[in-house]
Design a protein around this motif. Structure first.
Motif, PDB file in Angstrom:
ATOM      1  N   ILE A 135      -6.225  -5.958 -36.620  1.00 56.56           N
ATOM      2  CA  ILE A 135      -5.521  -6.879 -37.518  1.00 56.56           C
ATOM      3  C   ILE A 135      -5.060  -8.081 -36.701  1.00 56.56           C
ATOM      4  N   ALA A 136      -5.466  -9.273 -37.103  1.00 59.44           N
ATOM      5  CA  ALA A 136      -5.020 -10.493 -36.411  1.00 59.44           C
ATOM      6  C   ALA A 136      -3.844 -11.068 -37.179  1.00 59.44           C
ATOM      7  N   GLY A 137      -2.648 -11.043 -36.555  1.00 58.72           N
ATOM      8  CA  GLY A 137      -1.455 -11.577 -37.209  1.00 58.72           C
ATOM      9  C   GLY A 137      -0.514 -10.478 -37.659  1.00 58.72           C
ATOM     10  N   ALA A 138       0.655 -10.401 -37.001  1.00 63.05           N
ATOM     11  CA  ALA A 138       1.662  -9.398 -37.384  1.00 63.05           C
ATOM     12  C   ALA A 138       2.800 -10.062 -38.136  1.00 63.05           C
ATOM     13  N   GLY A 139       2.450 -10.951 -39.065  1.00 64.73           N
ATOM     14  CA  GLY A 139       3.467 -11.544 -39.944  1.00 64.73           C
ATOM     15  C   GLY A 139       3.836 -10.522 -41.000  1.00 64.73           C
ATOM     16  N   LEU A 140       4.315 -11.003 -42.137  1.00 65.59           N
ATOM     17  CA  LEU A 140       4.767 -10.099 -43.192  1.00 65.59           C
ATOM     18  C   LEU A 140       3.615  -9.249 -43.709  1.00 65.59           C
ATOM     19  N   VAL A 173      -2.965  -4.171 -33.765  1.00 67.64           N
ATOM     20  CA  VAL A 173      -2.522  -5.456 -34.305  1.00 67.64           C
ATOM     21  C   VAL A 173      -2.300  -6.413 -33.146  1.00 67.64           C
ATOM     22  N   TYR A 174      -2.739  -7.666 -33.326  1.00 66.84           N
ATOM     23  CA  TYR A 174      -2.543  -8.682 -32.294  1.00 66.84           C
ATOM     24  C   TYR A 174      -1.807  -9.861 -32.906  1.00 66.84           C
ATOM     25  N   GLU A 175      -0.717 -10.252 -32.272  1.00 70.25           N
ATOM     26  CA  GLU A 175       0.132 -11.327 -32.818  1.00 70.25           C
ATOM     27  C   GLU A 175       0.247 -12.444 -31.781  1.00 70.25           C
ATOM     28  N   ARG A 176       0.089 -13.665 -32.276  1.00 70.38           N
ATOM     29  CA  ARG A 176       0.121 -14.843 -31.392  1.00 70.38           C
ATOM     30  C   ARG A 176       1.496 -15.066 -30.745  1.00 70.38           C
ATOM     31  N   ASP A 179       1.839 -12.101 -28.017  1.00 68.59           N
ATOM     32  CA  ASP A 179       1.332 -13.154 -27.132  1.00 68.59           C
ATOM     33  C   ASP A 179      -0.199 -13.110 -27.066  1.00 68.59           C
ATOM     34  N   GLN A 180      -0.808 -12.789 -28.183  1.00 72.48           N
ATOM     35  CA  GLN A 180      -2.269 -12.659 -28.252  1.00 72.48           C
ATOM     36  C   GLN A 180      -2.792 -13.474 -29.426  1.00 72.48           C
ATOM     37  N   GLN A 181      -3.398 -14.597 -29.099  1.00 67.83           N
ATOM     38  CA  GLN A 181      -3.890 -15.474 -30.164  1.00 67.83           C
ATOM     39  C   GLN A 181      -5.376 -15.258 -30.412  1.00 67.83           C
ATOM     40  N   CYS A 182      -5.699 -14.980 -31.650  1.00 68.66           N
ATOM     41  CA  CYS A 182      -7.114 -14.810 -31.984  1.00 68.66           C
ATOM     42  C   CYS A 182      -7.809 -16.168 -31.821  1.00 68.66           C
ATOM     43  N   THR A 183      -8.869 -16.196 -31.046  1.00 73.52           N
ATOM     44  CA  THR A 183      -9.546 -17.474 -30.801  1.00 73.52           C
ATOM     45  C   THR A 183     -10.988 -17.467 -31.292  1.00 73.52           C
ATOM     46  N   GLY A 210      -7.989 -10.504 -41.156  1.00 76.65           N
ATOM     47  CA  GLY A 210      -7.284 -11.737 -40.797  1.00 76.65           C
ATOM     48  C   GLY A 210      -6.056 -11.873 -41.671  1.00 76.65           C
ATOM     49  N   THR A 211      -4.896 -11.591 -41.074  1.00 77.42           N
ATOM     50  CA  THR A 211      -3.624 -11.820 -41.778  1.00 77.42           C
ATOM     51  C   THR A 211      -2.861 -12.848 -40.948  1.00 77.42           C
ATOM     52  N   ASP A 212      -3.595 -13.846 -40.501  1.00 81.60           N
ATOM     53  CA  ASP A 212      -3.022 -14.813 -39.565  1.00 81.60           C
ATOM     54  C   ASP A 212      -2.606 -16.117 -40.250  1.00 81.60           C
ATOM     55  N   GLY A 213      -2.220 -15.995 -41.513  1.00 84.35           N
ATOM     56  CA  GLY A 213      -1.517 -17.080 -42.172  1.00 84.35           C
ATOM     57  C   GLY A 213      -2.382 -18.244 -42.635  1.00 84.35           C
ATOM     58  N   ALA A 214      -1.675 -19.277 -43.133  1.00 85.82           N
ATOM     59  CA  ALA A 214      -2.353 -20.409 -43.797  1.00 85.82           C
ATOM     60  C   ALA A 214      -3.359 -21.111 -42.879  1.00 85.82           C
ATOM     61  N   LEU A 254      -6.456 -11.468 -45.845  1.00 85.42           N
ATOM     62  CA  LEU A 254      -5.407 -11.108 -46.808  1.00 85.42           C
ATOM     63  C   LEU A 254      -4.238 -12.071 -46.645  1.00 85.42           C
ATOM     64  N   GLY A 255      -3.421 -12.176 -47.690  1.00 84.80           N
ATOM     65  CA  GLY A 255      -2.202 -12.983 -47.609  1.00 84.80           C
ATOM     66  C   GLY A 255      -2.514 -14.472 -47.563  1.00 84.80           C
ATOM     67  N   ASP A 256      -1.635 -15.220 -46.876  1.00 89.52           N
ATOM     68  CA  ASP A 256      -1.797 -16.677 -46.823  1.00 89.52           C
ATOM     69  C   ASP A 256      -3.141 -17.089 -46.223  1.00 89.52           C
ATOM     70  N   VAL A 316       2.229 -22.905 -52.830  1.00 85.69           N
ATOM     71  CA  VAL A 316       3.545 -23.534 -52.663  1.00 85.69           C
ATOM     72  C   VAL A 316       4.632 -22.521 -53.055  1.00 85.69           C
ATOM     73  N   PRO A 317       5.848 -22.683 -52.520  1.00 91.51           N
ATOM     74  CA  PRO A 317       6.823 -21.578 -52.652  1.00 91.51           C
ATOM     75  C   PRO A 317       7.635 -21.548 -53.943  1.00 91.51           C
ATOM     76  N   PHE A 318       7.263 -22.329 -54.966  1.00 90.21           N
ATOM     77  CA  PHE A 318       8.190 -22.522 -56.081  1.00 90.21           C
ATOM     78  C   PHE A 318       8.278 -21.371 -57.081  1.00 90.21           C
TER      79      PHE A 318
HETATM   80  C1  LIG Z   1       9.620 -22.866 -47.504  1.00 92.15           C
HETATM   81  C2  LIG Z   1       8.936 -21.611 -47.920  1.00 92.15           C
HETATM   82  C3  LIG Z   1       9.601 -20.710 -48.731  1.00 92.15           C
HETATM   83  C4  LIG Z   1       8.969 -19.545 -49.151  1.00 92.15           C
HETATM   84  N1  LIG Z   1       9.640 -18.699 -49.988  1.00 92.15           N
HETATM   85  C5  LIG Z   1       9.017 -17.598 -50.444  1.00 92.15           C
HETATM   86  C6  LIG Z   1       9.696 -16.705 -51.339  1.00 92.15           C
HETATM   87  O1  LIG Z   1      10.847 -16.932 -51.711  1.00 92.15           O
HETATM   88  N2  LIG Z   1       9.028 -15.594 -51.772  1.00 92.15           N
HETATM   89  C7  LIG Z   1       7.750 -15.321 -51.402  1.00 92.15           C
HETATM   90  O2  LIG Z   1       7.196 -14.312 -51.853  1.00 92.15           O
HETATM   91  N3  LIG Z   1       7.094 -16.150 -50.547  1.00 92.15           N
HETATM   92  C8  LIG Z   1       7.680 -17.259 -50.070  1.00 92.15           C
HETATM   93  N4  LIG Z   1       7.030 -18.096 -49.208  1.00 92.15           N
HETATM   94  C9  LIG Z   1       5.636 -17.779 -48.840  1.00 92.15           C
HETATM   95  C10 LIG Z   1       5.594 -16.806 -47.678  1.00 92.15           C
HETATM   96  O3  LIG Z   1       6.284 -17.350 -46.589  1.00 92.15           O
HETATM   97  C11 LIG Z   1       4.152 -16.547 -47.284  1.00 92.15           C
HETATM   98  O4  LIG Z   1       3.362 -16.322 -48.405  1.00 92.15           O
HETATM   99  C12 LIG Z   1       4.083 -15.337 -46.348  1.00 92.15           C
HETATM  100  O5  LIG Z   1       4.767 -15.621 -45.158  1.00 92.15           O
HETATM  101  C13 LIG Z   1       2.638 -14.980 -46.060  1.00 92.15           C
HETATM  102  O6  LIG Z   1       2.593 -13.943 -45.137  1.00 92.15           O
HETATM  103  P1  LIG Z   1       1.365 -13.787 -44.172  1.00 92.15           P
HETATM  104  O7  LIG Z   1       1.655 -12.594 -43.343  1.00 92.15           O
HETATM  105  O8  LIG Z   1       0.098 -13.862 -44.946  1.00 92.15           O
HETATM  106  O9  LIG Z   1       1.376 -15.096 -43.261  1.00 92.15           O
HETATM  107  P2  LIG Z   1       2.467 -15.523 -42.202  1.00 92.15           P
HETATM  108  O10 LIG Z   1       3.807 -15.138 -42.628  1.00 92.15           O
HETATM  109  O11 LIG Z   1       2.186 -16.958 -41.907  1.00 92.15           O
HETATM  110  O12 LIG Z   1       2.107 -14.668 -40.916  1.00 92.15           O
HETATM  111  C14 LIG Z   1       0.973 -14.932 -40.149  1.00 92.15           C
HETATM  112  C15 LIG Z   1       1.178 -14.323 -38.776  1.00 92.15           C
HETATM  113  O13 LIG Z   1      -0.015 -14.503 -38.024  1.00 92.15           O
HETATM  114  C16 LIG Z   1       0.310 -15.023 -36.740  1.00 92.15           C
HETATM  115  N5  LIG Z   1      -0.839 -15.812 -36.320  1.00 92.15           N
HETATM  116  C17 LIG Z   1      -1.218 -17.053 -36.731  1.00 92.15           C
HETATM  117  N6  LIG Z   1      -2.352 -17.418 -36.139  1.00 92.15           N
HETATM  118  C18 LIG Z   1      -2.717 -16.402 -35.317  1.00 92.15           C
HETATM  119  C19 LIG Z   1      -3.812 -16.195 -34.434  1.00 92.15           C
HETATM  120  N7  LIG Z   1      -4.745 -17.119 -34.277  1.00 92.15           N
HETATM  121  N8  LIG Z   1      -3.882 -15.035 -33.763  1.00 92.15           N
HETATM  122  C20 LIG Z   1      -2.913 -14.065 -33.927  1.00 92.15           C
HETATM  123  N9  LIG Z   1      -1.867 -14.216 -34.732  1.00 92.15           N
HETATM  124  C21 LIG Z   1      -1.754 -15.376 -35.429  1.00 92.15           C
HETATM  125  C22 LIG Z   1       1.566 -15.849 -36.971  1.00 92.15           C
HETATM  126  O14 LIG Z   1       2.274 -16.035 -35.768  1.00 92.15           O
HETATM  127  C23 LIG Z   1       2.293 -14.997 -37.992  1.00 92.15           C
HETATM  128  O15 LIG Z   1       3.080 -14.004 -37.379  1.00 92.15           O
HETATM  129  C24 LIG Z   1       7.638 -19.262 -48.757  1.00 92.15           C
HETATM  130  C25 LIG Z   1       6.975 -20.158 -47.916  1.00 92.15           C
HETATM  131  C26 LIG Z   1       7.605 -21.314 -47.519  1.00 92.15           C
HETATM  132  C27 LIG Z   1       6.858 -22.273 -46.649  1.00 92.15           C
END
Ligand SMILES: Cc1cc2nc3c(=O)[nH]c(=O)nc-3n(C[C@H](O)[C@H](O)[C@H](O)COP(=O)(O)OP(=O)(O)OC[C@H]3O[C@@H](n4cnc5c(N)ncnc54)[C@H](O)[C@@H]3O)c2cc1C
Length: 449
Positions: A8-13, A31-34, A128-132, A161-165, A300-302, A308-310
């Protein structure tokens, strides 16, 4: 079911929760987190200190048995409190039956999910591990350490890939044939500010509510924290006549807040420092498809659907990805080709729907919550819904307090719009809204649309 080696790349939510789900299925999960480990170092989360957690999120947390732990750190918000320019307050409950959305700390929740994942002997998290680089054929991924610059190649059967937007895993997919991808920055950005606690640790405004200062093309919101403070977010155009570009000095910012958010400014005792030091961040919508490659790599995820967060649904929808994937995994055993195909096919229309709904809710929050017609419409809907259970679930409730598919909620919401347009056009509706004729009209229109 065969145990797989899952990377799993990314230990966010979402990544941390997914690790729990995969571990429960018996897979070996790495799991590997940047970033560094947030439980050991203070790091700038970069955005939203707290978030709103609702039904879909709770359901996913329940699936791995952590909901009760999370509940201990969550503050219920039973409704919106709207603040007018003059400081008058209007309450609007979120649900028909006292339902709440919950304010949780982003860092606290992420740390709890990491702890939970690590309770499983078949899970490890490396920081401290960034997927490249990713090999989409083999699911091999390369991770680079920030501190040592060393590159580790990780082999596995499956890579998520759960490494965000700004996903690196997705970047490798973008280069492949017939991969659709769009990235849209909206014209608004945001800045976080705060309202500190009273000296005795209590909240300076109603604690169990989400506060909104709706001002047309921009708005301020505030969510409560357990320490008595509120985290406030100003959503404001990046450029233009009234924007971060023009309100560009502390003096102008103070004057602007004094004019438009006077009651909030009075409580923002750290305003000067926070306005100067807190960044303006951007808001992006990401859409892409497919979300998987070769039955081996998936997003998965972002990473696959940043919104947008609205509607407060970004995290909730990412958590729901885990619930849906788990259900599909239970049906198809080891057939990962089918699992990942079915997952993306089922989920994509829902991700698109919540992306649209979230933009629509921005208009509602910043504009309509201060509008008499809008508030009346909500009252009529609530009354009708109470009197006719099963015939009408308000859109907000479908999205927030149910697990009705987002795509179905969107369609039903559009039908409700057509009906309510006709209802709001009834003569003297502001005076006559409680007249039984209104209910009869809605029943009649439900048959028509
Ligand atoms: C201002 C704001 C308010 C929000 N409010 C809400 C809310 O009220 N309710 C709600 O449900 N959602 C809300 N969100 C949305 C929510 O923050 C995201 O949808 C959520 O964080 C997505 O989780 P994720 O794990 O997919 O991505 P992220 O939380 O972005 O986690 C990604 C993880 O991957 C790591 N990563 C990134 N690149 C790499 C790489 N190359 N290699 C390894 N690791 C990497 C990052 O460091 C991070 O830990 C809000 C967003 C914003 C911007």
């Amino acid at each position: 079911m065969e145990n797989k080696k899952v990377t799993i790349a990314g230990a966010g939510l979402v990544g941390s929760l997914l690790a729990c789900y995969m571990a429960k299925k018996g897979h070996d999960v790495k799991v590997y987190e940047r970033r560094p480990d947030m439980r050991k170092t203070t790091i700038d989360g970069g955005r939203s200190i707290n978030l709103a957690l609702s039904n879909r999120g709770w359901k996913a947390l329940e699936g791995v048995g952590v909901a009760d732990e999370v509940r201990k750190m969550a503050i219920p918000m039973y409704g919106r409190v709207m603040h007018s320019r003059e400081g008058e307050l209007t309450n609007q409950p979120y649900g028909l039956n006292g339902e709440a959305i919950y304010s949780v700390s982003r860092g606290g929740l992420n740390a709890l999910l990491m702890d939970e994942a690590e309770k499983h002997s078949n899970v490890s998290i490396d920081f401290d591990q960034q997927c490249t680089r990713v090999n989409l054929e083999t699911a091999e991924a390369s991770f680079k350490s920030y501190s040592t610059k060393e590159i580790t190649k990780v082999e596995g059967d499956l890579l998520f890939g759960t490494d965000g937007a700004f996903s690196a895993v997705r970047s490798s997919m973008v280069k492949t044939d017939r991969f659709n991808y769009s990235q849209q920055y909206i014209e608004h950005g945001y800045k976080e500010l705060s309202i500190p606690a009273n000296a005795d640790g209590t909240h300076k405004m109603e604690k169990e509510a989400l506060h909104i200062w709706p001002r047309g093309s921009y708005m301020l919101i505030a969510l409560p924290n357990p320490d008595g403070s509120f985290t406030c977010t100003l959503f404001f155009a990046n450029e233009g006549e009234t924007s971060f570009e023009t309100v560009n000095t502390l003096e102008k910012a103070r004057a602007f807040f004094k004019e438009h958010f006077a009651d909030a400014l009075e409580l923002m005792t750290n305003f000067d420092e926070e306005w100067e030091n807190n960044p303006v961040s951007s808001l992006v919508i990401i859409r892409c498809f497919p979300w998987s490659k070769n039955g081996k790599v998936a997003l998965l995820g972002d990473a696959s659907h940043a919104i947008v967060p609205f509607y407060g649904q970004g995290m909730n929808s990412g958590f729901e990805d885990c619930t849906v994937l788990e259900e599909i995994m239970s049906q198809h055993g080891d057939d990962w080709n089918t699992i990942l195909k079915e997952f993306e096919t089922q989920r994509k229309p829902d991700a698109d729907a919540i992306a649209d709904l979230a933009m629509r809710n921005f208009v509602e929050m910043r504009d309509l919550t201060g509008n008499a017609d809008f508030l009346l419409r909500k009252k009529i809907e609530a009354k009708f819904s109470r009197n006719n259970p099963g015939k009408w679930i308000p859109l907000y409730s479908m999205v927030t307090f149910s697990d009705i598919r987002y795509s179905d909620a969107l369609k039903e919401g559009q039908r409700q719009d057509r009906i309510m347009e006709e209802v709001m056009a009834m003569p003297d509706i502001h005076q006559n809204w409680e007249d039984p004729k209104v209910e009869t009209k809605i029943l009649e229109l439900l048959g028509k649309y």
